[in-house]
Design a protein around this motif. Structure first.
Motif: not given
Length: 412
Positions: A20-24, A54-58
């Protein structure tokens, strides 16, 4: 204030076998209807469909908070994988960011518009990936100009004459001069460049109290502020948002603006003309100084070691259709050569946006690649308005700002 929003994907702990990728990211919308959440939900869902592992959490944060919050996360050892915000160089200086070379293909890295790539580089290495941008032009209310019998100004003298003619015809605020704490550094730089000055000299060192800059603020004070040709409030208290609102009410003759203001004005039935900022009489009308360009930056943190996954996501989000979609939502300009050429929808940029894009290609950006810029820009925002106050002396105010900037530079 918007509460942080979450895009697709769960928290890192329950993401299953995948990563999981974290994007702020900064929130570009001004309410639920225009929130950036819709864009990031779609992009992250499309990305996970194309890359099932791959998941992305924004997480979205207001502009007022994002710099401070991301800095806090990094200090606490909990850096996000990526951030989209207004500054990057302090993190680059601390060695905390991946370079573009480590993330993107050679063609993707070469696709950024030149002035943006330069501003995103420290030394010759690109760390701040430009995402969206805008340039600044002088806006004028066509109906008010017609009523006053004046045409678009090319020099400062023209601007002063137009302002006087507007005032004589009962225009409340001939020129809106936002030197308040919201974005004074933009208005100041626009004026300084139009007199051959600016924030830095040719070797990149701060030159905030140069002779040209002092002369610029003397001229503004003597020719616009003292004769009562500015408003709606004293310049040192006027924020950009309030200046724009007054322009949209039809009370302002001229101000510096960017593409979204032109769209809003047209929606209200206000005819708007846009021209490059008039130049000082010292430079003369044959000169074409650079316009001010502003960009927002995507950056990738090394802390969690997800270089390959971040690179895959960056290649995806920087596709023309995604960049054009985001830029189009907020009337901004995409940061790449290919997206600027072929915006989504196939209709191309409208004529107004084309003008801003042409200006952006030769623009000068803030010295964002200097790690002290965050501190210096804050000093400019809070103090530059004093230079045009009745009791203010431009030389003293600019020298005071320059002194503080030099102190900030030494700390880095």
């Amino acid at each position: 204030m918007l509460i942080p929003l979450t895009g697709c994907g769960g928290s890192g702990e329950d993401a299953g076998d995948g990563s999981t990728l974290r994007l702020v990211a900064a929130e570009y919308g001004d309410g639920p209807a225009t929130s950036s959440k819709a864009f990031w939900d779609k992009v992250s869902a499309d990305f996970t469909t194309a890359n099932p592992g791959i998941k992305v959490e924004v997480q979205l944060l207001p502009w007022a908070d994002i710099d401070r919050e991301v800095s806090r996360m990094v200090k606490a050892g909990k850096a996000p994988d990526m951030a989209l915000m207004g500054s990057y160089s302090d993190f680059a200086a601390q060695g905390k960011l991946y370079s573009a070379e480590e993330l993107l293909s050679v063609t993707a890295e070469a696709n950024f518009l030149q002035p943006l790539a330069e501003a995103g580089s420290v030394g010759n290495t690109l760390y701040g990936l430009p995402f969206v941008a805008s340039s600044r032009l002088l806006f004028y209310n066509e109906a008010l100009f017609a009523k006053a019998g004046v045409s678009a100004p090319k020099t400062w003298s023209d601007l002063k004459s137009a302002a006087k003619a507007l005032k004589d015809k009962g225009v409340k605020f001939p020129y809106a001069l936002p030197l308040g704490p919201e974005e004074a550094h933009a208005e100041a730089m626009i004026w300084e460049l139009s007199n051959g000055g600016g924030y830095a000299d040719s070797s990149g060192n701060y030159s905030l109290a140069s002779d040209q800059n002092i002369e610029t603020f003397r001229w503004i004070k003597d020719n616009l502020v003292s004769p009562g040709l500015t408003g709606p409030t004293p310049p040192s208290q006027l924020n950009r948002a309030d200046a724009f609102a007054a322009f949209l009410r039809g009370e302002v003759g001229m101000l510096n603006g960017y593409p979204s203001l032109a769209h809003e004005a047209r929606a209200k039935g206000i005819g708007v003309g846009t021209v490059a900022m008039p130049v000082s009489d010292t430079l003369g009308s044959g000169e074409n100084p650079p316009v001010v360009g502003v960009a927002d930056w995507m950056m990738a943190f090394k802390q969690n070691g997800k270089r390959a996954e971040i690179g895959t996501f960056m290649d995806f989000v920087y596709q023309d259709k995604n960049l054009s979609d985001f830029a189009g939502r907020y009337h901004l300009l995409p940061s790449t050569v290919s997206a600027a050429r072929t915006p989504a929808g196939g209709g191309g940029l409208d004529k107004n946006d084309e003008f801003f894009l042409t200006a952006l290609r030769g623009a000068q950006l803030y010295p964002v690649n200097d790690p002290s810029w965050v501190t210096v820009s804050d000093t400019i925002k809070r103090n530059i308005g004093r230079a045009v106050e009745p009791a203010g002396d431009p030389k003293t105010v600019l020298e005071d700002i320059a002194g503080k900037a030099n102190e900030a530079s030494k700390k880095h």
